[in-house]
Design an enzyme around this catalytic site. Sequence first.
Site: not given
Ligand code: ZN
Length: 316
Positions: A126-127, A176, A180, A268
């Site tokens: 993620d991210d 995503h 955020h 991540h």
């Molecule tokens: Zn995230």
Amino acid sequence: MKLIKVAPYFMRRRILPQPYPHLVGQIAIVILILLMGANRVDSLRPVNYAPKLLPLEVAPVEQTVSQHTDISLARLERLQENTKRQIERDRLPPDIYHAVPEPYRGQIVRSLPLASGDRAIALTFDDGPSPYTTQILDILHEHNIQASFFVLGRVLSTYPELLQRIVAEGHILGNHTWSHPYVVKSDALAYQEIEQTAELIYQYTHVRTQLFRPPGGYLNNALTPYATAQNYAITMWSVDSSDYFLPREGIIQRVLNGVHPGAIVLLHDGGGPRHHTVAALPTIIKELREQGYEFVTVPELMERSQAAATQASDDP
Ligand code: ZN
């Protein structure tokens, strides 16, 4: 008729010279007859019914030819423009669909039950993208593993080449959100967060994804209803590596302790310093492979789960 009768009378009353009363009367009668006769002749004349023609505008031949040439050239230019545009369209890469099987569209997914003996799991990152994405892609490439990357819209324009590399190496993209956010109260904001990201993913990669992961896993805001309505699979996880605060050893232990067939593992590649994740990843892969685990993308895990469910329902 009265006038004809009275005319000689006035002649006789010396209005006109005496010696010619009859002559004057006769002249007047002749004039009257002539006048009446003229009228009659006029009324008998045939009416001309021929339509009035407008004057012809006769253009010189040269002018006509040049006019036709101009029209033909304009047509040719239009044709050329259309052909050019078609060539541009054909040159674009075809759309790539990172789709999910129909039963998972608009559903929340945490892990996927598999047929017994199937030990597939999905690693998710993620991210990103971020500079750590490069190292993670290198490790995955080295071990011939396909994973799923839930990217943030706001960083895409900084690392478009990493986004393209993710796709080129067979990994799956997920949405995503743009920035955020944990709290999203309005549908308009949810639309903006998801659609802006989807649009930029498409611009850079021509990928249309059906995977969505809510930031922080928070389902209780406007993002999830919007993504659900748009047929995204709300992709959660069943194993949290906690790589956002644990060091390398802790990450490895969390994953190895939590793993199970059909697991979705949260890791991540962006959103902060991820050197612990990078350091833990090779060991996680090695250990899990030794335990007979196989690494697949989230859509593939879904396909296997769906196939297992279909087979189970077919069995007597
Ligand atoms: Zn995230």
